[in-house]
Every structure is written in C-alpha cells, then in structure tokens.
Design an enzyme around this catalytic site. Structure first.
Site: not given
Ligand code: AMP
Length: 285
Positions: A30, A34, A36-37, A152, A155
């Site tokens: 979304m 950062h 993580g992504h 998540d 999820q």
């Molecule tokens: P989002 O943009 O929050 O929908 O996340 C997109 C993807 O990145 C999802 O699969 C999340 O689980 C993953 N994600 C978000 N934050 C982290 C993190 N800190 N470490 C690893 N993966 C992450």
C-alpha cells in the site's frame, strides 16, 4: 523500472515476459515504503527473473474511514526506493482500474474461523477487502512467487486460504519474510510515519511486551503471561485491542501450552490515534 497504471497494459507486458520463460515474483503493497517492504523485494530479486510490485491503498479494506484518509502516501520516494532495490515492474492502479464495477459490489470469501478472531474481530470486513484486492492483483500479475511479511501474520494465513479458495494453490508459491524492525525493536510499518519521535520510542513497548511472553513461556495455563503483556502495554498508556497467544500453524487461540506446540504471540494496540500490530514466534521457528 517500468511503471504501469492500467491492468491491461501490465498484463500484456507480463505475458510477453512469461513467453520468454521468465518467473515472476510479486510484492503487493500500500506504499509509504520502508525497509520491511524492501526486504520482500530483495527476496524476490534472489529467486525470480522479474520482480513486480504494486502500490495501491485499497479503500475496501479500511473499516475506519479516518484510517484510510490518514494513510501516508509517498509515491515519489517509493518509486526511488523500488528503483534502488532493483524492482523491475511497478503497478500503480487507480481505484476505478482495480474496481471497474465499483467498490460496493457484494462479495464474500469463506475464510471461516480466521475471520472471527483478532484482526477479523476488531476490523470487521477488513479481510474481505484484503482478499478482494489480492484476488484481483493475482489475476492480473499471475506470479510464480508471492512475497508477504510475517509482520501481518494473520493476513498471511488469510491470503494462503484465499489462494486455495481461488484455485491458485498449485500456481503460486507463498514466501513469508521475517519482520524487519528498527534498532529499538519497533516493527517497521507505514503507520509509524504518523508517530512523533517520543511515540516511536514508546511504541518499542509492543515488542517488549511480546518478548516478555516469550521469556516467561512455561507449560500450562497462558492467561498469566498474556495479562503480563497487557499490563506492560496499559501501563505505558496504550489502548489494547488484543494480546493473544495462538498456534503458529492454525492461529487457534491457545489457553494452555503443552511444552511442544509452536506458538505465536500477537498484539494490536492504539498509541493515541494510530493502530499498530506486531507478533513474534515465541518458540520454534
Ligand atoms: P503494506 O504496505 O502494509 O500492505 O505491506 C505490504 C507487505 O509488506 C505485506 O506483505 C506486509 O506484511 C509487508 N511488511 C510490512 N511491514 C513489514 C516489516 N516490518 N517487515 C517485513 N514485511 C513487512
């Protein structure tokens, strides 16, 4: 990196690559990216010929309109980060591109028990919205590998179930990457952008509360250690939606531990108006 806004154009491009025998990895996001992504993109770069990502703030998965309105948008920075990470293709659709028949169409994915607990319980309709968007994205991209973050946890389980429900289980391999944290232990999240410096420091308590569960885990009743974690959070001023300990493989809430079952501890809290979630595996891998 190629950027597509239209599903049809992306589909045509990917089909051409597929005919050359290329394997695709897909990282749906979304935005407000950062580390993580980016760790998910890095994992795809290791395994796939082509790494595809998407940025779409999906309105139908927000049960709280204020959360949707305040969701951070940093598209230019996101594009730069993805370019630097070596992402090959980025899909940035509009709402009408994702939902050509509108967002009010009735739909239902039979997620069963998974939708009745934790995030499903506290965010009614959220996982239906997640499934709706991920279903559409998977049909457009048709990846060989799908990369999700353990951050998540529930999820990940929902999307695993979705892949079965839509008959793509044999086609798509799910890769779950460990949660990336900042130096203080706070799980990286786009919502952290809404925290000021003091709040970010305070938010470290979420990981500390989960670690306390891990440290104190013993055979038998789990209520005491769950309460211990809740108390750590309440004392720091968080509003706690839940702290749960559940089977790592099925997310069945665990009241007792037999000393063997792999467990995950999960929490959702509000720090002022920002809702944060986190989890850790408390034993095993
Ligand atoms: P989002 O943009 O929050 O929908 O996340 C997109 C993807 O990145 C999802 O699969 C999340 O689980 C993953 N994600 C978000 N934050 C982290 C993190 N800190 N470490 C690893 N993966 C992450």
């Amino acid at each position: 990196m190629l950027l597509f806004k239209k599903a049809k154009d992306l589909g045509i491009h990917l089909e051409l690559q597929r005919k050359k025998g290329e394997k695709f990895g897909f990282v749906p996001t979304m935005g407000a990216l950062h580390k993580g992504h980016i760790s998910l993109i890095n994992n795809s770069k290791k395994l796939d010929d082509l790494s595809v990502s998407s940025i779409f703030v999906n309105p139908v998965q927000f049960n709280d309109p204020a959360d949707f309105e305040k969701y951070p948008v940093t598209l230019e920075k996101d594009i730069a980060l993805l370019e630097a990470a070596g992402c090959d293709v980025l899909f940035v659709p509009s709402v009408s591109e994702m939902y050509p028949n509108g967002t009010n169409i009735k739909f239902h994915y039979d997620l069963g028990y998974l939708e009745t607990i934790m995030e499903g319980q506290y965010r009614p309709g959220h996982f239906q919205g997640v499934c709706k968007v991920v279903h559409r994205l998977l049909e457009i991209v048709k990846p060989d590998n799908l990369y999700l973050g353990q951050k998540d946890y529930q999820q990940c389980m929902v999307i695993k179930k979705l892949i079965e429900l839509i008959g793509m289980k044999e086609l798509i391999h799910l890769n779950i990457s460990p949660t990336v944290r900042d130096a203080g232990g706070l799980a990286m999240s786009s919502r952290n952008m809404r925290l000021d410096e003091n709040e970010r420091i305070k938010a470290r308590a979420i990981y500390q509360a989960l670690q306390a569960i891990k440290d104190q885990l013993q055979k038998g009743e789990l209520a005491t250690i769950k309460n211990l974690a809740v108390n750590i959070l309440v004392e720091k001023g968080f509003k706690v939606d839940y702290v749960e300990i559940a089977g790592a493989g099925n997310l069945q809430i665990a009241e007792k531990w037999d000393g063997k079952q792999n467990l995950v501890a999960l929490a959702a809290v509000y720090l002022n108006k920002v809702r944060l979630i986190d989890n850790i595996l408390v034993n095993g891998n």
